[in-house]
Motif scaffolding. Structure first.
Motif, mmCIF file in Angstrom:
data_model
loop_
_atom_site.group_PDB
_atom_site.id
_atom_site.type_symbol
_atom_site.label_atom_id
_atom_site.label_comp_id
_atom_site.label_asym_id
_atom_site.label_seq_id
_atom_site.Cartn_x
_atom_site.Cartn_y
_atom_site.Cartn_z
ATOM 1 N N LEU A 1 -37.325 8.053 -23.972
ATOM 2 C CA LEU A 1 -38.357 8.332 -22.975
ATOM 3 C C LEU A 1 -39.112 9.624 -23.327
ATOM 4 C CD1 LEU A 1 -36.142 7.632 -19.855
ATOM 5 C CD2 LEU A 1 -37.855 6.106 -20.821
ATOM 6 N N PRO A 2 -39.851 9.648 -24.425
ATOM 7 C CA PRO A 2 -40.496 10.909 -24.819
ATOM 8 C C PRO A 2 -41.602 11.361 -23.871
ATOM 9 C CG PRO A 2 -41.209 9.137 -26.251
ATOM 10 C CD PRO A 2 -40.133 8.578 -25.367
ATOM 11 N N GLU A 3 -42.217 10.435 -23.145
ATOM 12 C CA GLU A 3 -43.300 10.836 -22.248
ATOM 13 C C GLU A 3 -42.786 11.530 -20.992
ATOM 14 O OE1 GLU A 3 -41.963 6.760 -21.230
ATOM 15 O OE2 GLU A 3 -42.707 7.629 -23.087
ATOM 16 N N GLU A 4 -41.508 11.350 -20.666
ATOM 17 C CA GLU A 4 -40.944 11.946 -19.457
ATOM 18 C C GLU A 4 -40.091 13.180 -19.732
ATOM 19 O OE1 GLU A 4 -38.867 9.233 -17.007
ATOM 20 O OE2 GLU A 4 -40.418 7.713 -17.092
ATOM 21 N N VAL A 5 -40.101 13.645 -20.962
ATOM 22 C CA VAL A 5 -39.180 14.707 -21.345
ATOM 23 C C VAL A 5 -39.360 15.959 -20.496
ATOM 24 C CG1 VAL A 5 -38.630 16.316 -23.199
ATOM 25 C CG2 VAL A 5 -38.749 13.903 -23.669
ATOM 26 N N PHE A 6 -40.556 16.455 -20.367
ATOM 27 C CA PHE A 6 -40.754 17.711 -19.663
ATOM 28 C C PHE A 6 -41.019 17.525 -18.172
ATOM 29 C CE2 PHE A 6 -41.924 18.607 -24.086
ATOM 30 C CZ PHE A 6 -40.950 19.560 -24.346
ATOM 31 N N LYS A 7 -41.186 16.287 -17.743
ATOM 32 C CA LYS A 7 -41.420 16.009 -16.328
ATOM 33 C C LYS A 7 -40.118 15.705 -15.582
ATOM 34 C CE LYS A 7 -45.641 13.610 -17.573
ATOM 35 N NZ LYS A 7 -46.281 12.297 -17.546
ATOM 36 N N SER A 8 -39.161 15.164 -16.282
ATOM 37 C CA SER A 8 -37.978 14.610 -15.641
ATOM 38 C C SER A 8 -36.903 15.672 -15.380
ATOM 39 C CB SER A 8 -37.403 13.511 -16.528
ATOM 40 O OG SER A 8 -36.173 13.094 -16.050
ATOM 41 N N ILE A 9 -36.267 15.559 -14.221
ATOM 42 C CA ILE A 9 -35.156 16.438 -13.883
ATOM 43 C C ILE A 9 -33.892 16.024 -14.651
ATOM 44 C CG2 ILE A 9 -34.356 15.147 -11.878
ATOM 45 C CD1 ILE A 9 -34.574 18.926 -11.940
ATOM 46 N N GLY A 10 -33.782 14.745 -14.997
ATOM 47 C CA GLY A 10 -32.623 14.272 -15.751
ATOM 48 C C GLY A 10 -32.551 14.888 -17.130
ATOM 49 N N TRP A 11 -33.698 15.017 -17.779
ATOM 50 C CA TRP A 11 -33.724 15.612 -19.119
ATOM 51 C C TRP A 11 -33.349 17.084 -19.035
ATOM 52 C CZ3 TRP A 11 -36.540 19.482 -21.543
ATOM 53 C CH2 TRP A 11 -36.413 19.532 -22.930
ATOM 54 N N ARG A 12 -33.890 17.780 -18.046
ATOM 55 C CA ARG A 12 -33.580 19.207 -17.902
ATOM 56 C C ARG A 12 -32.107 19.410 -17.536
ATOM 57 N NH1 ARG A 12 -39.037 21.042 -14.755
ATOM 58 N NH2 ARG A 12 -40.412 20.661 -16.516
ATOM 59 N N GLY A 13 -31.583 18.529 -16.713
ATOM 60 C CA GLY A 13 -30.161 18.613 -16.371
ATOM 61 C C GLY A 13 -29.272 18.362 -17.573
ATOM 62 N N THR A 14 -29.642 17.354 -18.361
ATOM 63 C CA THR A 14 -28.868 17.060 -19.569
ATOM 64 C C THR A 14 -28.942 18.219 -20.550
ATOM 65 O OG1 THR A 14 -29.319 14.706 -19.298
ATOM 66 C CG2 THR A 14 -28.574 15.413 -21.455
ATOM 67 N N LEU A 15 -30.128 18.783 -20.726
ATOM 68 C CA LEU A 15 -30.290 19.907 -21.634
ATOM 69 C C LEU A 15 -29.512 21.125 -21.164
ATOM 70 C CD1 LEU A 15 -31.649 21.218 -24.089
ATOM 71 C CD2 LEU A 15 -33.565 21.792 -22.604
ATOM 72 N N SER A 16 -29.570 21.444 -19.887
ATOM 73 C CA SER A 16 -28.841 22.610 -19.390
ATOM 74 C C SER A 16 -27.329 22.403 -19.475
ATOM 75 C CB SER A 16 -29.264 22.942 -17.963
ATOM 76 O OG SER A 16 -28.985 21.873 -17.105
ATOM 77 N N THR A 17 -26.857 21.194 -19.211
ATOM 78 C CA THR A 17 -25.426 20.910 -19.343
ATOM 79 C C THR A 17 -24.984 21.003 -20.791
ATOM 80 O OG1 THR A 17 -25.593 19.414 -17.456
ATOM 81 C CG2 THR A 17 -23.611 19.242 -18.801
ATOM 82 N N LEU A 18 -25.812 20.496 -21.705
ATOM 83 C CA LEU A 18 -25.498 20.590 -23.128
ATOM 84 C C LEU A 18 -25.443 22.042 -23.572
ATOM 85 C CD1 LEU A 18 -25.158 19.379 -25.986
ATOM 86 C CD2 LEU A 18 -27.639 19.370 -26.147
ATOM 87 N N LEU A 19 -26.416 22.837 -23.192
ATOM 88 C CA LEU A 19 -26.418 24.240 -23.589
ATOM 89 C C LEU A 19 -25.240 24.997 -22.989
ATOM 90 C CD1 LEU A 19 -30.227 25.051 -23.414
ATOM 91 C CD2 LEU A 19 -28.823 24.684 -25.445
ATOM 92 N N PHE A 20 -24.910 24.685 -21.734
ATOM 93 C CA PHE A 20 -23.735 25.314 -21.132
ATOM 94 C C PHE A 20 -22.468 24.942 -21.890
ATOM 95 C CE2 PHE A 20 -20.124 25.178 -18.212
ATOM 96 C CZ PHE A 20 -20.074 26.522 -17.866
ATOM 97 N N ALA A 21 -22.325 23.668 -22.257
ATOM 98 C CA ALA A 21 -21.135 23.229 -22.985
ATOM 99 C C ALA A 21 -21.048 23.880 -24.361
ATOM 100 C CB ALA A 21 -21.138 21.712 -23.132
ATOM 101 N N LEU A 22 -22.181 24.121 -24.979
ATOM 102 C CA LEU A 22 -22.178 24.736 -26.308
ATOM 103 C C LEU A 22 -21.834 26.223 -26.251
ATOM 104 C CD1 LEU A 22 -25.277 23.026 -27.939
ATOM 105 C CD2 LEU A 22 -22.882 22.594 -28.434
#
Length: 94
Positions: free
Chosen positions: A55-76
């Motif tokens: 879903l590249p068109e929804e990357v910066f609009k979607s809360i799911g992408w931001r949640g996944t990114l923040s969870t990934l960064l926290f885990a790292l």
């Protein structure tokens, strides 16, 4: 008080107490925790990539992408952060 609680725990379950202080068992538990963390980090990374490429068109609009990114960064970074905190608290105690 803490010594009393340890003695009561030792009296109730002596095998469980030995399992907590045996260095070999503790290292096996820590190794299993580390492997589990690496598997979770890999799964989060794959989820992040899949979400980004599917879903590249929804990357910066979607809360799911931001949640996944923040969870990934926290885990790292959580492992290094907690290691820093524990090493700092160990230096303060000594």
């Amino acid at each position: 008080m803490a010594y009393y609680l340890k003695l009561v725990k030792l009296k109730k379950e002596p095998k469980g107490f030995v399992a907590e202080i045996d260095e070999r068992l503790v290292s096996q538990k820590n190794e299993a925790d580390a492997k589990t963390l690496k598997l979770l980090q890999g799964g989060l990374f794959l989820l992040y990539l899949a979400y980004t490429f599917i879903l590249p068109e929804e990357v910066f609009k979607s809360i799911g992408w931001r949640g996944t990114l923040s969870t990934l960064l926290f885990a790292l970074f959580a492992q290094a952060f907690f290691r820093y905190i524990t090493s700092r608290s160990n230096h303060i105690e000594t």
